[in-house]
Design a protein around this motif. Structure first.
Motif, short mmCIF file in Angstrom:
data_model
loop_
_atom_site.label_atom_id
_atom_site.label_comp_id
_atom_site.label_asym_id
_atom_site.label_seq_id
_atom_site.Cartn_x
_atom_site.Cartn_y
_atom_site.Cartn_z
N TYR A 17 10.36 3.30 -4.43
CA TYR A 17 10.21 3.08 -2.99
C TYR A 17 9.58 1.71 -2.78
O TYR A 17 8.52 1.41 -3.33
N ARG A 18 10.23 0.88 -1.97
CA ARG A 18 9.71 -0.45 -1.67
C ARG A 18 9.46 -0.59 -0.17
O ARG A 18 10.34 -0.31 0.65
N GLU A 19 8.28 -1.03 0.15
CA GLU A 19 7.78 -1.05 1.53
C GLU A 19 8.25 -2.28 2.31
O GLU A 19 8.03 -3.40 1.89
N PHE A 20 8.88 -2.01 3.44
CA PHE A 20 9.25 -3.07 4.37
C PHE A 20 8.67 -2.72 5.74
O PHE A 20 8.25 -1.58 5.97
N LEU A 21 8.63 -3.69 6.62
CA LEU A 21 8.11 -3.46 7.97
C LEU A 21 9.22 -3.63 8.99
O LEU A 21 10.07 -4.50 8.87
N THR A 22 9.19 -2.75 9.99
CA THR A 22 10.08 -2.86 11.15
C THR A 22 9.20 -2.65 12.38
O THR A 22 8.08 -2.16 12.29
N PRO A 23 9.70 -3.01 13.57
CA PRO A 23 8.88 -2.89 14.78
C PRO A 23 8.40 -1.47 15.03
O PRO A 23 9.14 -0.54 14.74
N PRO A 24 7.23 -1.31 15.60
CA PRO A 24 6.18 -2.32 15.81
C PRO A 24 5.49 -2.64 14.49
O PRO A 24 5.02 -1.74 13.79
N ALA A 25 5.42 -3.91 14.15
CA ALA A 25 4.99 -4.33 12.82
C ALA A 25 3.58 -3.88 12.48
O ALA A 25 3.29 -3.53 11.33
N ASP A 26 2.67 -3.89 13.46
CA ASP A 26 1.29 -3.50 13.14
C ASP A 26 1.21 -2.03 12.77
O ASP A 26 0.49 -1.64 11.85
N VAL A 27 1.98 -1.21 13.45
CA VAL A 27 1.99 0.23 13.15
C VAL A 27 2.63 0.48 11.79
O VAL A 27 2.13 1.27 10.98
N SER A 28 3.74 -0.22 11.53
CA SER A 28 4.43 -0.08 10.26
C SER A 28 3.52 -0.46 9.10
O SER A 28 3.42 0.25 8.09
N ALA A 29 2.82 -1.58 9.24
CA ALA A 29 1.90 -2.03 8.19
C ALA A 29 0.75 -1.06 8.02
O ALA A 29 0.33 -0.75 6.90
N ALA A 30 0.22 -0.56 9.12
CA ALA A 30 -0.90 0.38 9.05
C ALA A 30 -0.49 1.65 8.30
O ALA A 30 -1.26 2.19 7.49
N GLY A 31 0.73 2.12 8.54
CA GLY A 31 1.21 3.31 7.84
C GLY A 31 1.28 3.10 6.35
O GLY A 31 0.87 3.96 5.56
N VAL A 32 1.79 1.94 5.94
CA VAL A 32 1.86 1.61 4.52
C VAL A 32 0.47 1.56 3.91
O VAL A 32 0.23 2.10 2.82
N LEU A 33 -0.46 0.92 4.61
CA LEU A 33 -1.81 0.78 4.07
C LEU A 33 -2.49 2.14 3.93
O LEU A 33 -3.19 2.40 2.95
N VAL A 34 -2.28 3.01 4.90
CA VAL A 34 -2.87 4.35 4.83
C VAL A 34 -2.32 5.11 3.63
O VAL A 34 -3.06 5.77 2.89
N ALA A 35 -1.02 5.01 3.40
CA ALA A 35 -0.41 5.69 2.25
C ALA A 35 -1.00 5.18 0.95
O ALA A 35 -1.29 5.95 0.03
N ARG A 36 -1.20 3.88 0.86
CA ARG A 36 -1.80 3.30 -0.34
C ARG A 36 -3.23 3.77 -0.53
O ARG A 36 -3.65 4.11 -1.64
N CYS A 37 -3.99 3.78 0.55
CA CYS A 37 -5.40 4.18 0.46
C CYS A 37 -5.55 5.65 0.10
O CYS A 37 -6.57 6.06 -0.47
N ALA A 38 -4.55 6.45 0.42
CA ALA A 38 -4.61 7.89 0.10
C ALA A 38 -4.53 8.13 -1.40
O ALA A 38 -4.92 9.19 -1.88
N GLY A 39 -4.02 7.15 -2.14
CA GLY A 39 -3.90 7.29 -3.59
C GLY A 39 -2.50 7.64 -4.02
O GLY A 39 -1.70 8.17 -3.24
#
Length: 212
Positions: free
Chosen positions: A87-109
Motif C-alpha cells: 500500500y502506497r500513500e497518496f493524497l487527494t482533496p481535501p489534502a489536509d484531511v488526507s494527510a492527517a488520515g495517513v499520519l494517524v494510521a502511521r501513529c497507530a503502529g
C-alpha cells in the motif's frame, strides 16, 4: 485510478502543511513492485503475485475498492500466501484531511495501520457530509489507542508530511501515477473494472505463475 477517476493533488502537502490550524478544513473528495522502506505491506514476502495499490483515504474510488473488492482479495489471496500487498500513500482533496488520515494510521503502529486506513475509508461518507473531519479522525485515532494529545501531535508531524511528499514525488515519476486508486499486478497496471470482484480476481489469477 487515472485522470478519468479521481485526480491526484500534486504539491498537496503544501496545503496539508496548514495542519498548524487543524481545525481541519471542512471537506469538499515498468512499475516498482519491490516494497520500499516506507511502504506498508501485507502478506508473505515470497508470494508469487505482488499487488501494489496507490491510494488515498479521501478518495471515494479507493473507498469503493476497499469496500467491494479488497475483502475478497485479502481473504482469498493475501491470507493464503498467493499475494503480497503493498500500500502506497497518496493524497487527494481535501489534502489536509488526507494527510492527517495517513499520519494517524502511521501513529497507530504497523499492527493497526490497515485497520485505521479501513476505518477512515468506511467513514468517508460521514466525513464528507458532516464536515467534521477532525472529530471523525480523532474518533478513529482514539479507537486505535491514541489519546487526544497523541492525535494532535501526530497530525502536526512535519517529518511525516515530508515523508509523504517525498514518496509521492518519487512514485509519481517512477510509476507515472496520475490518480487513485492505481492498482499494479506484478508490474502491470490493472485497467479493468476495479469495483468488480470477478474482474479483479481474474486478473490476479492470470498473473499467477503456471503450475508445473
Amino acid at each position: 485510478m487515472h485522470l478519468t477517476r479521481q485526480t491526484v493533488v500534486r504539491g498537496a502537502l503544501l496545503a496539508a502543511a496548514a495542519f498548524g490550524t487543524l481545525a481541519l478544513a471542512a471537506c469538499d473528495g515498468g512499475a516498482k513492485t519491490d516494497a520500499g522502506a516506507d511502504d506498508m505491506v501485507m502478506g508473505k514476502a515470497e508470494a508469487p503475485i505482488t499487488l501494489v495499490e496507490y491510494a488515498s483515504v479521501t478518495c471515494s474510488h479507493c473507498a469503493e475498492f476497499n469496500e467491494k473488492v479488497f475483502p475478497t482479495v485479502k481473504e482469498k489471496y493475501i491470507e493464503t500466501g498467493k499475494v503480497k500487498y503493498i500500500y502506497r500513500e497518496f493524497l487527494t482533496p481535501p489534502a489536509d484531511v488526507s494527510a492527517a488520515g495517513v499520519l494517524v494510521a502511521r501513529c497507530a503502529g504497523k499492527d493497526k495501520y490497515f485497520e485505521v486506513i479501513d476505518a477512515i475509508m468506511r467513514s468517508q461518507r460521514e466525513l464528507f457530509t458532516t464536515g467534521d473531519a477532525k472529530g471523525i479522525l480523532k474518533r478513529v485515532a482514539n479507537s486505535a489507542g491514541l489519546s487526544d494529545e497523541a492525535f494532535a501531535k501526530c497530525v502536526n508531524d512535519p517529518k511525516g508530511l515530508e515523508r509523504i511528499q517525498a514518496n509521492m514525488e518519487k512514485y509519481s515519476k517512477a510509476d507515472n501515477i496520475t490518480g487513485t486508486p492505481t492498482l499494479i499486478i506484478n508490474g502491470q497496471k490493472f485497467e479493468g473494472d476495479y469495483t468488480s470482484v470477478e474482474a479483479f480476481t481474474a486478473a490476479l489469477d492470470k498473473a499467477a505463475p503456471a503450475k508445473k
